[in-house]
Motif scaffolding. Structure first.
Motif, PDB file in Angstrom:
ATOM      1  N   ALA A  17     -35.590  61.672 -28.689  1.00 12.69           N
ATOM      2  CA  ALA A  17     -35.163  60.632 -28.012  1.00 12.69           C
ATOM      3  C   ALA A  17     -36.070  59.222 -28.371  1.00 12.69           C
ATOM      4  CB  ALA A  17     -35.398  60.390 -26.295  1.00 12.69           C
ATOM      5  N   ARG A  18     -37.240  59.512 -28.722  1.00 13.42           N
ATOM      6  CA  ARG A  18     -38.131  58.592 -29.409  1.00 13.42           C
ATOM      7  C   ARG A  18     -37.578  58.032 -30.733  1.00 13.42           C
ATOM      8  NH1 ARG A  18     -42.434  61.388 -27.593  1.00 13.42           N
ATOM      9  NH2 ARG A  18     -43.142  61.710 -29.682  1.00 13.42           N
ATOM     10  N   GLU A  19     -37.358  59.212 -31.525  1.00 11.27           N
ATOM     11  CA  GLU A  19     -36.813  59.363 -32.830  1.00 11.27           C
ATOM     12  C   GLU A  19     -35.453  58.484 -32.969  1.00 11.27           C
ATOM     13  OE1 GLU A  19     -36.801  63.293 -34.173  1.00 11.27           O
ATOM     14  OE2 GLU A  19     -38.969  63.341 -34.167  1.00 11.27           O
ATOM     15  N   GLN A  20     -34.560  58.845 -31.986  1.00  8.61           N
ATOM     16  CA  GLN A  20     -33.469  58.136 -31.929  1.00  8.61           C
ATOM     17  C   GLN A  20     -33.575  56.629 -31.705  1.00  8.61           C
ATOM     18  OE1 GLN A  20     -31.324  60.522 -29.104  1.00  8.61           O
ATOM     19  NE2 GLN A  20     -29.902  61.486 -30.743  1.00  8.61           N
ATOM     20  N   GLY A  21     -34.428  56.219 -30.471  1.00  7.50           N
ATOM     21  CA  GLY A  21     -34.577  55.053 -30.376  1.00  7.50           C
ATOM     22  C   GLY A  21     -35.281  54.118 -31.805  1.00  7.50           C
ATOM     23  N   ARG A  22     -36.048  54.623 -32.282  1.00  8.34           N
ATOM     24  CA  ARG A  22     -36.530  53.983 -33.464  1.00  8.34           C
ATOM     25  C   ARG A  22     -35.332  53.823 -34.415  1.00  8.34           C
ATOM     26  NH1 ARG A  22     -41.410  57.875 -33.240  1.00  8.34           N
ATOM     27  NH2 ARG A  22     -42.873  56.319 -31.963  1.00  8.34           N
ATOM     28  N   ALA A  23     -34.507  54.607 -34.737  1.00  7.94           N
ATOM     29  CA  ALA A  23     -33.521  54.563 -35.778  1.00  7.94           C
ATOM     30  C   ALA A  23     -32.434  54.180 -35.179  1.00  7.94           C
ATOM     31  CB  ALA A  23     -33.076  56.145 -36.073  1.00  7.94           C
ATOM     32  N   ARG A  24     -32.035  54.101 -34.104  1.00  7.63           N
ATOM     33  CA  ARG A  24     -30.730  53.551 -33.687  1.00  7.63           C
ATOM     34  C   ARG A  24     -30.731  52.298 -32.493  1.00  7.63           C
ATOM     35  NH1 ARG A  24     -27.431  58.497 -32.006  1.00  7.63           N
ATOM     36  NH2 ARG A  24     -25.776  57.228 -31.873  1.00  7.63           N
ATOM     37  N   TRP A  25     -31.753  52.478 -31.621  1.00 13.38           N
ATOM     38  CA  TRP A  25     -31.371  51.660 -30.478  1.00 13.38           C
ATOM     39  C   TRP A  25     -32.369  50.516 -30.037  1.00 13.38           C
ATOM     40  CZ3 TRP A  25     -31.635  57.113 -28.248  1.00 13.38           C
ATOM     41  CH2 TRP A  25     -30.323  57.684 -28.111  1.00 13.38           C
ATOM     42  N   TYR A  26     -33.388  50.340 -31.095  1.00 16.79           N
ATOM     43  CA  TYR A  26     -34.408  49.248 -30.917  1.00 16.79           C
ATOM     44  C   TYR A  26     -34.697  48.767 -32.215  1.00 16.79           C
ATOM     45  CZ  TYR A  26     -35.579  52.103 -26.659  1.00 16.79           C
ATOM     46  OH  TYR A  26     -35.439  52.884 -25.463  1.00 16.79           O
ATOM     47  N   SER A  27     -34.538  47.213 -31.974  1.00 22.78           N
ATOM     48  CA  SER A  27     -34.762  46.409 -33.298  1.00 22.78           C
ATOM     49  C   SER A  27     -36.226  46.136 -33.241  1.00 22.78           C
ATOM     50  CB  SER A  27     -33.867  45.352 -33.128  1.00 22.78           C
ATOM     51  OG  SER A  27     -34.258  44.484 -32.188  1.00 22.78           O
ATOM     52  N   GLY A  28     -36.764  46.341 -32.104  1.00 14.58           N
ATOM     53  CA  GLY A  28     -38.449  46.038 -32.046  1.00 14.58           C
ATOM     54  C   GLY A  28     -38.993  46.709 -30.680  1.00 14.58           C
ATOM     55  N   PHE A  29     -40.235  47.379 -30.677  1.00 15.40           N
ATOM     56  CA  PHE A  29     -40.840  47.916 -29.453  1.00 15.40           C
ATOM     57  C   PHE A  29     -42.523  47.681 -29.418  1.00 15.40           C
ATOM     58  CE2 PHE A  29     -40.798  51.715 -32.322  1.00 15.40           C
ATOM     59  CZ  PHE A  29     -41.866  52.276 -31.924  1.00 15.40           C
ATOM     60  N   ALA A  30     -42.938  47.870 -28.458  1.00 17.80           N
ATOM     61  CA  ALA A  30     -44.280  48.007 -28.164  1.00 17.80           C
ATOM     62  C   ALA A  30     -44.849  48.942 -27.215  1.00 17.80           C
ATOM     63  CB  ALA A  30     -45.110  46.565 -28.023  1.00 17.80           C
ATOM     64  N   LEU A  31     -45.612  49.768 -27.372  1.00 15.32           N
ATOM     65  CA  LEU A  31     -46.128  50.705 -26.225  1.00 15.32           C
ATOM     66  C   LEU A  31     -47.700  50.439 -25.851  1.00 15.32           C
ATOM     67  CD1 LEU A  31     -44.968  53.913 -25.114  1.00 15.32           C
ATOM     68  CD2 LEU A  31     -47.245  53.991 -25.713  1.00 15.32           C
ATOM     69  N   ARG A  32     -47.785  50.457 -24.514  1.00 16.97           N
ATOM     70  CA  ARG A  32     -49.097  50.362 -24.159  1.00 16.97           C
ATOM     71  C   ARG A  32     -49.701  51.263 -23.150  1.00 16.97           C
ATOM     72  NH1 ARG A  32     -46.480  45.442 -25.035  1.00 16.97           N
ATOM     73  NH2 ARG A  32     -47.449  43.899 -26.525  1.00 16.97           N
ATOM     74  N   VAL A  33     -50.760  51.687 -23.091  1.00 20.56           N
ATOM     75  CA  VAL A  33     -51.067  52.638 -21.978  1.00 20.56           C
ATOM     76  C   VAL A  33     -52.346  51.882 -21.200  1.00 20.56           C
ATOM     77  CG1 VAL A  33     -52.043  54.773 -21.418  1.00 20.56           C
ATOM     78  CG2 VAL A  33     -50.435  54.555 -23.056  1.00 20.56           C
ATOM     79  N   ALA A  34     -52.273  51.853 -19.876  1.00 16.16           N
ATOM     80  CA  ALA A  34     -53.376  51.087 -19.255  1.00 16.16           C
ATOM     81  C   ALA A  34     -53.677  51.948 -17.802  1.00 16.16           C
ATOM     82  CB  ALA A  34     -52.847  49.761 -18.730  1.00 16.16           C
ATOM     83  N   ARG A  35     -54.773  51.921 -17.326  1.00 20.96           N
ATOM     84  CA  ARG A  35     -55.262  52.435 -16.190  1.00 20.96           C
ATOM     85  C   ARG A  35     -54.996  51.459 -14.982  1.00 20.96           C
ATOM     86  NH1 ARG A  35     -59.301  56.233 -14.182  1.00 20.96           N
ATOM     87  NH2 ARG A  35     -60.354  55.235 -12.106  1.00 20.96           N
ATOM     88  N   VAL A  36     -54.400  51.881 -13.885  1.00 16.63           N
ATOM     89  CA  VAL A  36     -54.056  51.088 -12.726  1.00 16.63           C
ATOM     90  C   VAL A  36     -55.045  51.206 -11.639  1.00 16.63           C
ATOM     91  CG1 VAL A  36     -52.538  50.564 -10.931  1.00 16.63           C
ATOM     92  CG2 VAL A  36     -51.534  51.188 -13.374  1.00 16.63           C
ATOM     93  N   GLU A  37     -56.133  50.373 -11.542  1.00 13.14           N
ATOM     94  CA  GLU A  37     -57.247  50.563 -10.515  1.00 13.14           C
ATOM     95  C   GLU A  37     -56.643  50.334  -9.062  1.00 13.14           C
ATOM     96  OE1 GLU A  37     -60.059  51.604 -11.422  1.00 13.14           O
ATOM     97  OE2 GLU A  37     -59.765  51.468 -13.517  1.00 13.14           O
ATOM     98  N   ARG A  38     -55.649  49.850  -8.690  1.00 12.05           N
ATOM     99  CA  ARG A  38     -55.309  49.649  -7.544  1.00 12.05           C
ATOM    100  C   ARG A  38     -53.673  49.360  -7.524  1.00 12.05           C
ATOM    101  NH1 ARG A  38     -59.306  46.488  -7.762  1.00 12.05           N
ATOM    102  NH2 ARG A  38     -59.043  44.432  -7.938  1.00 12.05           N
TER     103      ARG A  38
END
Length: 126
Positions: A92-113
């Motif tokens: 799905a990620r590969e399809q997204g890059r190739a077909r469904w998104y003209s741009g994207f950003a991914l971030r990972v964060a810790r939620v403290e509360r």
């Protein structure tokens, strides 16, 4: 230190534990290509993610301009890594890059509360 109680939210809010968890924040701009394929895959990814160990919930929104944000919540970084390695999610990620998104950003964060309001009362974590 006094931890706030978990806040039971109904969709569209994820029901999170009061203390630490992890958020994967996926911001994207949709292309105009293959709307039906995108919708079917997005639905399948939420269903599949919900079956993964450590998955806590998801929140998602997309504007008319195609910009959207999906936040998935996880119990650990290990759970996030396992989801990233899942074969169907990888495709799905590969399809997204190739077909469904003209741009994207991914971030990972810790939620403290986690706290909020359902309209009837506020849970304030200070």
């Amino acid at each position: 230190m006094n931890q706030p109680a978990a806040t039971p939210f109904a969709p569209p809010f994820a029901d999170l534990p009061p203390g630490p968890c992890w958020a994967v924040i996926f911001s994207s701009v949709r292309s105009a290509e293959d709307e039906a394929g995108y919708e079917a895959t997005a639905t399948r990814m939420v269903e599949l993610a919900a079956q993964q160990p450590g998955f806590l919930g998801v929140e998602s929104a997309r504007g008319a301009d195609g910009f959207g944000i999906t936040v998935s919540y996880w119990a650990s970084e290990q759970a996030i890594a396992a989801w990233r390695r899942h074969a169907e999610h990888t495709l799905a990620r590969e399809q997204g890059r190739a077909r469904w998104y003209s741009g994207f950003a991914l971030r990972v964060a810790r939620v403290e509360r986690a706290y909020g309001s359902t309209g009837s009362h506020d849970d304030d974590a200070t």
